[in-house]
Design a protein around this motif. Structure first.
Motif, PDB file in Angstrom:
ATOM      1  N   GLN A 147      44.411  11.372  29.457  1.00  0.00           N
ATOM      2  CA  GLN A 147      44.910  12.582  29.843  1.00  0.00           C
ATOM      3  C   GLN A 147      44.786  13.698  28.735  1.00  0.00           C
ATOM      4  N   LEU A 148      44.884  13.347  27.430  1.00  0.00           N
ATOM      5  CA  LEU A 148      44.600  14.011  26.300  1.00  0.00           C
ATOM      6  C   LEU A 148      43.304  13.594  25.511  1.00  0.00           C
ATOM      7  N   SER A 149      42.776  14.293  24.686  1.00  0.00           N
ATOM      8  CA  SER A 149      41.397  13.978  24.013  1.00  0.00           C
ATOM      9  C   SER A 149      41.824  12.945  22.988  1.00  0.00           C
ATOM     10  N   ALA A 150      40.869  11.916  22.971  1.00  0.00           N
ATOM     11  CA  ALA A 150      40.953  11.036  21.830  1.00  0.00           C
ATOM     12  C   ALA A 150      41.012  11.335  20.308  1.00  0.00           C
ATOM     13  N   ASN A 151      40.821  12.911  20.173  1.00  0.00           N
ATOM     14  CA  ASN A 151      40.782  13.392  18.917  1.00  0.00           C
ATOM     15  C   ASN A 151      42.350  14.175  18.831  1.00  0.00           C
ATOM     16  N   THR A 152      43.214  13.922  19.331  1.00  0.00           N
ATOM     17  CA  THR A 152      44.316  14.354  19.463  1.00  0.00           C
ATOM     18  C   THR A 152      45.089  13.978  18.250  1.00  0.00           C
ATOM     19  N   ASP A 153      45.969  14.860  17.495  1.00  0.00           N
ATOM     20  CA  ASP A 153      46.545  14.234  16.336  1.00  0.00           C
ATOM     21  C   ASP A 153      47.990  13.942  17.079  1.00  0.00           C
ATOM     22  N   VAL A 154      48.303  12.680  17.334  1.00  0.00           N
ATOM     23  CA  VAL A 154      49.219  12.403  18.087  1.00  0.00           C
ATOM     24  C   VAL A 154      50.743  12.645  17.234  1.00  0.00           C
ATOM     25  N   GLU A 155      50.720  12.402  15.956  1.00  0.00           N
ATOM     26  CA  GLU A 155      52.099  12.572  15.188  1.00  0.00           C
ATOM     27  C   GLU A 155      52.074  14.082  15.167  1.00  0.00           C
ATOM     28  N   ALA A 156      51.292  14.828  14.786  1.00  0.00           N
ATOM     29  CA  ALA A 156      51.477  16.535  14.830  1.00  0.00           C
ATOM     30  C   ALA A 156      51.829  17.022  16.262  1.00  0.00           C
ATOM     31  N   LEU A 157      51.200  16.717  16.980  1.00  0.00           N
ATOM     32  CA  LEU A 157      51.515  16.994  18.445  1.00  0.00           C
ATOM     33  C   LEU A 157      53.094  16.645  18.810  1.00  0.00           C
ATOM     34  N   GLY A 158      53.312  15.265  18.624  1.00  0.00           N
ATOM     35  CA  GLY A 158      54.753  14.782  19.090  1.00  0.00           C
ATOM     36  C   GLY A 158      55.631  15.805  18.303  1.00  0.00           C
ATOM     37  N   GLN A 159      55.439  16.004  16.883  1.00  0.00           N
ATOM     38  CA  GLN A 159      56.301  16.622  16.045  1.00  0.00           C
ATOM     39  C   GLN A 159      56.483  17.950  16.515  1.00  0.00           C
ATOM     40  N   ALA A 160      55.574  18.701  17.009  1.00  0.00           N
ATOM     41  CA  ALA A 160      55.501  20.155  17.454  1.00  0.00           C
ATOM     42  C   ALA A 160      56.393  20.212  18.443  1.00  0.00           C
ATOM     43  N   LEU A 161      56.157  19.233  19.524  1.00  0.00           N
ATOM     44  CA  LEU A 161      56.981  19.356  20.995  1.00  0.00           C
ATOM     45  C   LEU A 161      58.401  19.114  20.319  1.00  0.00           C
ATOM     46  N   SER A 162      58.672  18.144  19.584  1.00  0.00           N
ATOM     47  CA  SER A 162      60.099  17.858  19.179  1.00  0.00           C
ATOM     48  C   SER A 162      60.535  19.151  18.579  1.00  0.00           C
ATOM     49  N   ILE A 163      59.880  19.828  17.538  1.00  0.00           N
ATOM     50  CA  ILE A 163      60.403  20.944  17.140  1.00  0.00           C
ATOM     51  C   ILE A 163      60.912  22.124  18.115  1.00  0.00           C
ATOM     52  N   PHE A 164      59.883  22.104  18.864  1.00  0.00           N
ATOM     53  CA  PHE A 164      60.106  23.124  20.366  1.00  0.00           C
ATOM     54  C   PHE A 164      61.375  22.693  21.056  1.00  0.00           C
ATOM     55  N   LEU A 165      61.544  21.479  21.244  1.00  0.00           N
ATOM     56  CA  LEU A 165      62.665  21.277  22.046  1.00  0.00           C
ATOM     57  C   LEU A 165      64.302  21.456  21.378  1.00  0.00           C
ATOM     58  N   ASN A 166      63.844  21.061  20.053  1.00  0.00           N
ATOM     59  CA  ASN A 166      65.328  21.506  19.148  1.00  0.00           C
ATOM     60  C   ASN A 166      65.490  22.821  18.969  1.00  0.00           C
ATOM     61  N   GLY A 167      64.381  23.700  18.980  1.00  0.00           N
ATOM     62  CA  GLY A 167      64.504  25.169  18.968  1.00  0.00           C
ATOM     63  C   GLY A 167      65.037  25.631  20.133  1.00  0.00           C
ATOM     64  N   LEU A 168      65.062  24.996  21.347  1.00  0.00           N
ATOM     65  CA  LEU A 168      65.410  25.421  22.735  1.00  0.00           C
ATOM     66  C   LEU A 168      66.986  25.327  22.321  1.00  0.00           C
ATOM     67  N   SER A 169      67.367  24.239  21.654  1.00  0.00           N
ATOM     68  CA  SER A 169      68.981  24.141  21.476  1.00  0.00           C
ATOM     69  C   SER A 169      69.632  25.340  20.738  1.00  0.00           C
ATOM     70  N   VAL A 170      68.851  25.473  19.603  1.00  0.00           N
ATOM     71  CA  VAL A 170      69.261  26.818  18.718  1.00  0.00           C
ATOM     72  C   VAL A 170      69.365  28.208  19.538  1.00  0.00           C
ATOM     73  N   GLN A 171      67.941  28.429  20.206  1.00  0.00           N
ATOM     74  CA  GLN A 171      67.854  29.444  20.884  1.00  0.00           C
ATOM     75  C   GLN A 171      68.964  29.897  22.129  1.00  0.00           C
ATOM     76  N   SER A 172      69.322  28.584  22.702  1.00  0.00           N
ATOM     77  CA  SER A 172      70.436  28.555  23.708  1.00  0.00           C
ATOM     78  C   SER A 172      71.722  29.035  23.040  1.00  0.00           C
ATOM     79  N   ARG A 173      72.014  28.408  21.816  1.00  0.00           N
ATOM     80  CA  ARG A 173      73.205  28.910  21.366  1.00  0.00           C
ATOM     81  C   ARG A 173      73.396  30.284  20.961  1.00  0.00           C
TER      82      ARG A 173
END
Length: 200
Positions: A147-173
């Motif tokens: 579903q994603l390219s074999a060249n995907t940096d899995v760790e970096a992408l996962g961290q970015a998505l997690s950062i966005f999720l946590n950021g939604l909490s801060v912005q909501s507050r």
């Protein structure tokens, strides 16, 4: 002779304590606050839950099982990675922007603690890392399923998505309107998953 029944509903008391921790954070809640919120005398409170720390830990576990369970459900049940992430983020916003309390309990309850409470801070950090690992695992699965390219940096992408999720909490507050938060998801995913199939 049968023992006397408890004079209070333990789950109701836990719900009230959870709301207080969610709103004010761990250190912002005193024993006096908990007594007032739960309607229990301090001795009864300790008898029921052990300590303020144990009560907080139980409240967090309850939150992750109920309000915070959206992430695991979305990541596990949606076969398409984009749909899984969209669902996770949209459901996160629905939880985080409730009238009160706002944000994520695990993100906001102990971002800063005095030294004597560093164990609580570290415990919550471990919970956040565990959620990040779940997201990374879902990205890795998407790469494996092509579903994603074999060249995907899995760790970096996962961290970015997690950062966005946590950021939604801060912005909501901070009071950012839900419609603005929901609109940001498509922007985030169009950049994060450029080679996946957009959802309709």
């Amino acid at each position: 002779m049968a023992g006397r029944p408890r004079e209070f509903d333990r789950d109701v008391a836990l719900t009230r304590a959870q709301a207080l921790f969610w709103e004010r954070g761990y250190e912002g809640v005193s024993l006096t606050d908990l007594v007032a919120a739960t309607g229990l005398a301090s001795a009864r409170l300790y008898a029921a839950f052990g300590s303020k720390e144990q009560l907080f830990r139980e409240a967090v576990v309850r939150y992750e099982r109920e309000e915070g369970g959206f992430a695991d459900r979305a990541l596990a049940s949606e076969p398409d990675v984009r749909r899984a992430l969209e669902r996770m983020f949209h459901e996160a916003i629905d939880v985080y922007t409730r009238p009160s309390p706002r944000g994520c309990l695990v993100v906001t309850a102990a971002t800063n603690c005095t030294e004597k409470h560093h164990t609580i801070q570290a415990w919550l950090a471990e919970h956040r890392r565990s959620r990040t690992e779940s997201i990374i695992g879902r990205v890795r699965r998407a790469v494996r399923e092509r579903q994603l390219s074999a060249n995907t940096d899995v760790e970096a992408l996962g961290q970015a998505l997690s950062i966005f999720l946590n950021g939604l909490s801060v912005q909501s507050r901070d009071g950012v309107p839900p419609e603005q938060l929901h609109a940001s998801i498509a922007v985030m995913l169009s950049g994060a998953l450029p080679d996946s199939t957009p959802c309709r």
